[in-house]
Structure formats: structure tokens, C-alpha cells
Design a protein around this motif. Structure first.
Motif, PDB file in Angstrom:
ATOM      1  N   PHE A 411       0.821  -1.205   0.000  1.00 33.26           N
ATOM      2  CA  PHE A 411       0.000   0.000   0.000  1.00 33.26           C
ATOM      3  C   PHE A 411       0.857   1.258   0.000  1.00 33.26           C
ATOM      4  O   PHE A 411       0.431   2.301  -0.506  1.00 33.26           O
ATOM      5  CB  PHE A 411      -0.965  -0.010   1.189  1.00 33.26           C
ATOM      6  CG  PHE A 411      -2.192  -0.838   0.951  1.00 33.26           C
ATOM      7  CD1 PHE A 411      -3.343  -0.266   0.455  1.00 33.26           C
ATOM      8  CD2 PHE A 411      -2.190  -2.198   1.189  1.00 33.26           C
ATOM      9  CE1 PHE A 411      -4.474  -1.031   0.217  1.00 33.26           C
ATOM     10  CE2 PHE A 411      -3.304  -2.983   0.958  1.00 33.26           C
ATOM     11  CZ  PHE A 411      -4.460  -2.396   0.469  1.00 33.26           C
ATOM     12  N   GLY A 412       2.075   1.170   0.573  1.00 29.63           N
ATOM     13  CA  GLY A 412       2.993   2.304   0.473  1.00 29.63           C
ATOM     14  C   GLY A 412       3.389   2.571  -0.965  1.00 29.63           C
ATOM     15  O   GLY A 412       3.449   3.723  -1.418  1.00 29.63           O
ATOM     16  N   ALA A 413       3.666   1.499  -1.715  1.00 30.77           N
ATOM     17  CA  ALA A 413       4.008   1.650  -3.132  1.00 30.77           C
ATOM     18  C   ALA A 413       2.825   2.201  -3.921  1.00 30.77           C
ATOM     19  O   ALA A 413       2.986   3.062  -4.791  1.00 30.77           O
ATOM     20  CB  ALA A 413       4.458   0.316  -3.709  1.00 30.77           C
ATOM     21  N   ILE A 414       1.628   1.708  -3.615  1.00 35.85           N
ATOM     22  CA  ILE A 414       0.438   2.222  -4.285  1.00 35.85           C
ATOM     23  C   ILE A 414       0.225   3.694  -3.946  1.00 35.85           C
ATOM     24  O   ILE A 414      -0.100   4.513  -4.817  1.00 35.85           O
ATOM     25  CB  ILE A 414      -0.799   1.383  -3.888  1.00 35.85           C
ATOM     26  CG1 ILE A 414      -0.680  -0.027  -4.473  1.00 35.85           C
ATOM     27  CG2 ILE A 414      -2.087   2.045  -4.377  1.00 35.85           C
ATOM     28  CD1 ILE A 414      -1.741  -0.989  -3.985  1.00 35.85           C
ATOM     29  N   GLY A 415       0.426   4.055  -2.664  1.00 39.15           N
ATOM     30  CA  GLY A 415       0.286   5.457  -2.267  1.00 39.15           C
ATOM     31  C   GLY A 415       1.280   6.357  -2.965  1.00 39.15           C
ATOM     32  O   GLY A 415       0.930   7.460  -3.418  1.00 39.15           O
ATOM     33  N   THR A 416       2.531   5.898  -3.088  1.00 45.35           N
ATOM     34  CA  THR A 416       3.547   6.665  -3.797  1.00 45.35           C
ATOM     35  C   THR A 416       3.151   6.859  -5.255  1.00 45.35           C
ATOM     36  O   THR A 416       3.274   7.955  -5.811  1.00 45.35           O
ATOM     37  CB  THR A 416       4.906   5.943  -3.721  1.00 45.35           C
ATOM     38  OG1 THR A 416       5.292   5.825  -2.354  1.00 45.35           O
ATOM     39  CG2 THR A 416       5.978   6.715  -4.470  1.00 45.35           C
ATOM     40  N   ALA A 417       2.664   5.772  -5.879  1.00 42.73           N
ATOM     41  CA  ALA A 417       2.238   5.864  -7.275  1.00 42.73           C
ATOM     42  C   ALA A 417       1.057   6.815  -7.426  1.00 42.73           C
ATOM     43  O   ALA A 417       1.021   7.638  -8.352  1.00 42.73           O
ATOM     44  CB  ALA A 417       1.872   4.475  -7.794  1.00 42.73           C
ATOM     45  N   ILE A 418       0.080   6.718  -6.510  1.00 44.31           N
ATOM     46  CA  ILE A 418      -1.102   7.575  -6.595  1.00 44.31           C
ATOM     47  C   ILE A 418      -0.720   9.041  -6.484  1.00 44.31           C
ATOM     48  O   ILE A 418      -1.185   9.892  -7.265  1.00 44.31           O
ATOM     49  CB  ILE A 418      -2.119   7.193  -5.502  1.00 44.31           C
ATOM     50  CG1 ILE A 418      -2.761   5.836  -5.833  1.00 44.31           C
ATOM     51  CG2 ILE A 418      -3.193   8.269  -5.355  1.00 44.31           C
ATOM     52  CD1 ILE A 418      -3.655   5.298  -4.735  1.00 44.31           C
ATOM     53  N   MET A 419       0.131   9.384  -5.493  1.00 45.34           N
ATOM     54  CA  MET A 419       0.533  10.776  -5.330  1.00 45.34           C
ATOM     55  C   MET A 419       1.333  11.271  -6.538  1.00 45.34           C
ATOM     56  O   MET A 419       1.182  12.422  -6.968  1.00 45.34           O
ATOM     57  CB  MET A 419       1.353  10.937  -4.041  1.00 45.34           C
ATOM     58  CG  MET A 419       0.565  10.672  -2.769  1.00 45.34           C
ATOM     59  SD  MET A 419      -0.911  11.710  -2.637  1.00 45.34           S
ATOM     60  CE  MET A 419      -1.901  10.740  -1.515  1.00 45.34           C
ATOM     61  N   SER A 420       2.173  10.398  -7.103  1.00 40.10           N
ATOM     62  CA  SER A 420       2.929  10.775  -8.307  1.00 40.10           C
ATOM     63  C   SER A 420       1.991  11.018  -9.485  1.00 40.10           C
ATOM     64  O   SER A 420       2.180  11.953 -10.262  1.00 40.10           O
ATOM     65  CB  SER A 420       3.937   9.674  -8.671  1.00 40.10           C
ATOM     66  OG  SER A 420       4.874   9.486  -7.647  1.00 40.10           O
ATOM     67  N   ILE A 421       0.976  10.157  -9.597  1.00 46.37           N
ATOM     68  CA  ILE A 421       0.003  10.306 -10.686  1.00 46.37           C
ATOM     69  C   ILE A 421      -0.750  11.623 -10.561  1.00 46.37           C
ATOM     70  O   ILE A 421      -0.880  12.381 -11.530  1.00 46.37           O
ATOM     71  CB  ILE A 421      -0.995   9.127 -10.657  1.00 46.37           C
ATOM     72  CG1 ILE A 421      -0.295   7.833 -11.034  1.00 46.37           C
ATOM     73  CG2 ILE A 421      -2.179   9.386 -11.574  1.00 46.37           C
ATOM     74  CD1 ILE A 421      -1.085   6.595 -10.670  1.00 46.37           C
TER      75      ILE A 421
END
Length: 512
Positions: A411-421
Motif C-alpha cells: 500500500f505504500g508503493a500504491i500510495g507513492t504511485a497515486i501521489m505521483s500520478i
């Protein structure tokens, strides 16, 4: 492995503290490495002459490797012993660090970061297992606070060290710096940790690994591809996302039927464990996403050097350093809920400030907001995780620690991706370019004296809007946190170790 400590022993003894020191030395490498690289991403983009959607894979590839290797860690801890596993993790991490420092192009750097992640992914869950077994369930909050030390040093020392190395030495040394730390840790692990007592009886869930690890990787890969692809309708986004969901779903269905699944779903029958996992998931999405945004704001919008950006991040780590030791002791005495909820309120208060950020926001306000956010993080992170382990028996700790680490990193990786997106899309909209060129266009406009003021203001607005989403995720985290234990737990002596024995509370069984 060291046996559980007596239930009445509240203080950590010298032997446990010695083991904790060795574990911290190993895990601090992975924590430092993550925060160091966040500060160096812009320098790496310039070094390899590539765009932000490509350079982000230096961070995302590492987290992908973490998420894919963690499911194996629980079984490997039981089968080979945590000491051997910890030493193997350090060796893999060192090999990846040396090779990453020697990288000749962006592709080789990403590949070697993945190798680093294979080692780093085993360090934290194995370290948690070693410490929890050494301290015992009644002292799990205190020992989690000790394990939180590298999480404090990372946000303080990592950005500063990384900024100095990037500005004054070379970006290659953000990886080489791990070598002396790793060699010392390897020696101490061999000398200090007690001998392993592996349990070779269980059969490895190889089929489960072929479902869960690629499933997590495909899901995160697809989400991370959104900026480069330009939308969720592109094949390179929806195909890996759907494939990942199918694989994870197949794993979950199979795990209910097999004797020794890679992740023991029976753990989720424990009410406290399920609630803690849910809270940890939302917290990780917001925390790791925000940790990417903070230094990027200072580097891009305010034009700070990497070293200055690292120094400006220090108040957050200092705030966490003040509250984390206190929070661990309080969580053991009065229950995690009464510690976590005030911590989340502090994080929300600090994040609200960043939703109003601009190109000329006074630094005193920014540093104050980071400090308040750090206070909240110190009171939240480890008590939330310790709540999941308090009612489990020794037999379940390795598997439970593994499940928690999977949730946190995935979920940390998903959160990083979401914020980058979100940030990439907002920047692209502000500068009228394709999504994958948003950061590059903003950088060029901000560093052009003719357009600096307008570009910095536009970029600041994009960051403020992105922080709103981080604030929403933290606010959602409050809901499961309200159901965390509100009193000190009694540990079940039964074989399952999954009964909720909080006084006055009927056990709630979930997941069947």
C-alpha cells in the motif's frame, strides 16, 4: 530463538537491548536508503537525461521488489531461521547497493535497485520477528518503539546525508554508503544473535508465491504506469492491474483451502489484527505518498539544493523522535487506540497546512507543520503495528509480521504511485503538456528567470491540491483506528493465539 519474556517483565533487559541494537543497524540501511533516494531523484533525472515518469522507477522498482519478496519471508523465517535469513538479506542488499553505485544507465540502475529491494524486503519483517520473539508479547509496544529508531533516524539523517552526497560528492555514494554499515551489521548479527531453531516441518507454498508475488507486482506496476500511459484506459495500465487483481484473488481463494498458505488468512479472524491491518494500509498510502511530496516540493517549487531540502525535512523526524518512545510505552499500558487517535489528529493538523501551500509560504509555517506531522507519526506508526501482534502467540508472530509488512509496503508503493500520478496530472494541466512531461515542464519554467514567478505559483497550487488527497487518506485512517484496543491486552494461551481477551469486550471474528 530466544523464548518469550515473562508477562510481568515490563522493562527491556540487556540481552534484548543488545539484540535490538543489532537489528536496528541492519534495518537502518533500508530506511536510510529509501529517504536518501527521494532527495536524489531530481539529480538522477538530470544525470541520466530522463523524465520523471521514468526516474520514479528508481523508487517504485525498489518498493516492487519489497512487496514481491516479503511473502516468502514468513516461511523462510520458520524454515531456515531468522538469523540466517537476516544475514542473507544483508548480503543481497549490499550486492544491490554496490551494483547500483556502479550503474551506467537508467535501466541498469533500476535493475540493481530491484536487487536491493529483494534484500531490503526481508530486513524489516525478519527484524520485527527477531525483536518480538526476544521481548515477548507484553513488551511488544516497547520493542516496536526501539525498532522505530531507524524510522526516526531515516527521515532526519537520510535526506540530509543524501543531499550532502548528491551536492558535494556524487550520487553514486548514496548507494556506496551502505557498504560499511552492512559489513558491520553482518559481523554483529553473526556474533550476537542467538542460534536459529528452524522448523523444517512445513511445506513451502510455491503455488501461492507464484500467485501473490507477481500479483502484487503487476498491480503496482499497472498503477505506476498511469502517468506515462496518459490514462487508465491504456493497455499498459488496465491489463497488469486486472492481471494482478485476478492473481491476488486466486491466491486468497486458494489460501483458505491449503494447510500452510504463504499468508495465513486465519490471522484475520483476530479482530485486533484485522483492524490494525486496515488502519496500517491507509496510513501507509498517505505516509509514503507524502514522504515523496515533501522533498519534491522544496526542490521544485522553492528551488532548494538537495542538502537544503534534506535539512528542511529534519523537523518531521525530530517530532517523531520526541513522541515515539513515549507512544510505545503508553500503548502497552493504556491501549493503542488512546495513543493512535491523538497522533492521527496531529498528522491531520499538519497536513492541513500543506493543503494551503504555495510558492511563497513562510518557511516557519512549513517547518512547524512538518514538526506537528512528525509528532503525530511518532505516536501512530508503531502502536498501530504493535496492536496487531499483542494477542498472537509466538508461533504466529513470524507470519503476522510478514502479513503486516506486505500490507505496509504494497500500500505504500500504491500510495507513492497515486501521489505521483495526481501531481504529474496537475502539473501537466498547469503547463499544458502531456502527463508524463508535467514535472519536466515545471522544472524548466521555474528555472527560467522570465517565467519563474508564474511557474512557481502554478506548481505550488499543484502540490497543494495533491496534499489534499494525502489528507483524505489520513482522515479515512481515523475510522479503523477508532476500533483499536483501548486497554492493555491479555495474551491467549491457546494454540491459535487469536482470541480477543480485552476486558469487557466480546471477541469479534472476521473473515470466515
Amino acid at each position: 530463538m530466544t523464548s518469550w519474556a515473562p508477562a510481568g517483565a515490563d522493562k527491556l533487559d540487556a540481552a534484548t537491548l543488545k539484540i535490538a541494537g543489532v537489528v536496528i543497524l541492519g534495518t537502518v540501511m533500508a530506511i536510510l536508503d529509501t529517504t536518501v533516494v527521494n532527495v536524489a531523484l531530481q539529480a538522477l533525472a538530470l544525470e541520466f537525461k530522463t523524465s520523471f515518469d521514468t526516474i520514479q522507477w528508481v523508487a517504485t522498482g525498489y518498493m516492487l521488489a519489497l512487496a514481491t519478496v516479503i511473502p516468502v519471508t514468513g516461511w523462510a523465517s520458520d524454515r531456515f531461521g531468522t538469523k540466517r535469513l537476516y544475514m542473507l538479506a544483508i548480503v543481497l542488499f549490499l550486492a544491490g547497493s554496490i551494483l547500483a553505485g556502479m550503474a551506467w544507465d537508467i535501466t541498469s540502475l533500476i535493475v540493481f535497485r530491484v536487487l536491493q529491494g529483494l534484500g531490503g524486503g526481508m530486513l524489516m519483517p525478519a527484524g520485527m520477528t527477531i525483536l518480538t520473539k526476544a521481548a515477548g508479547p507484553q513488551r511488544v509496544g516497547r520493542v516496536m518503539s526501539v525498532l522505530g529508531v531507524p524510522m526516526l533516524l531515516g527521515p532526519i539523517g537520510g535526506p540530509i546525508l543524501g543531499g550532502w552526497l548528491v551536492d558535494e560528492v556524487s550520487w553514486r555514494w548514496i548507494f556506496y554508503i551502505n557498504v560499511p554499515i552492512g559489513l558491520i551489521a553482518l559481523l554483529l548479527v553473526w556474533r550476537v544473535l542467538p542460534p536459529d531453531e528452524p522448523q523444517p516441518g512445513e511445506k513451502f507454498d510455491f503455488a501461492g508465491m507464484l500467485m501473490l508475488s507477481p500479483g502484487l507486482a503487476a498491480l503496482i506496476y499497472g498503477v505506476s504506469n498511469i502517468p506515462a500511459a496518459g490514462g487508465v484506459g491504456e493497455v499498459e495500465v488496465w491489463l497488469p492491474v486486472i492481471g494482478g487483481i485476478v492473481l491476488i484473488g486466486a491466491f486468497l481463494m486458494r489460501a483458505k483451502r491449503v494447510a500452510n498458505p504463504l499468508v495465513d488468512l486465519k490471522l484475520f479472524a483476530n479482530r485486533n489484527f484485522s483492524i490494525s491491518v486496515l488502519a496500517t494500509a491507509f496510513f501507509a498510502m498517505s505516509f509514503f505518498g507524502a514522504m515523496l511530496l515533501f522533498p519534491t516540493y522544496f526542490l521544485l517549487v522553492r528551488g532548494e539544493t538537495a542538502l537544503d531540502a534534506g535539512l528542511l525535512m529534519a523537523p518531521q523526524g525530530i517530532g517523531a523522535m520526541l513522541t515515539m518512545p513515549i507512544a510505545g510505552a503508553l500503548a502497552d499500558k493504556i491501549g493503542p487506540r488512546k495513543v493512535v487517535l491523538p497522533g492521527l489528529v496531529l498528522i491531520v493538523a499538519g497536513m492541513v497546512m500543506f493543503t494551503q501551500v504555495g510558492a511563497d509560504t513562510p518557511y516557519l509555517q512549513l517547518l512547524g507543520a512538518l514538526f506537528v506531522t512528525g509528532l503525530g507519526m511518532g505516536a501512530t506508526m508503531m502502536p498501530m503495528m504493535s496492536a496487531a501482534l499483542q494477542t498472537l502467540t509466538q508461533r504466529n508472530v513470524a507470519r503476522a509480521s510478514t502479513a503486516l509488512s506486505i500490507i505496509q509496503n504494497a500500500f505504500g508503493a500504491i500510495g507513492t504511485a497515486i501521489m505521483s500520478i495526481i501531481l504529474a496530472a496537475l502539473l501537466a494541466g498547469k503547463f499544458n503538456v502531456p502527463t508524463q512531461l508535467g514535472q519536466l515542464a515545471a522544472t524548466q519554467a521555474i528555472f527560467d528567470p522570465r517565467t519563474h514567478d508564474i511557474a512557481a505559483a502554478a506548481a505550488g497550487d499543484a502540490f497543494a491540491a495533491t496534499f489534499v488527497w494525502a489528507l483524505i487518506l489520513i482522515a479515512v485512517c481515523v475510522v479503523p483506528a477508532m476500533f483499536l484496543p483501548s486497554a492493555r491486552k491479555k495474551v491467549s494461551s491457546g494454540p491459535a493465539g487469536d482470541q480477543d481477551e480485552e476486558e469487557g469486550t466480546t471477541p469479534v471474528m472476521l473473515g470466515h
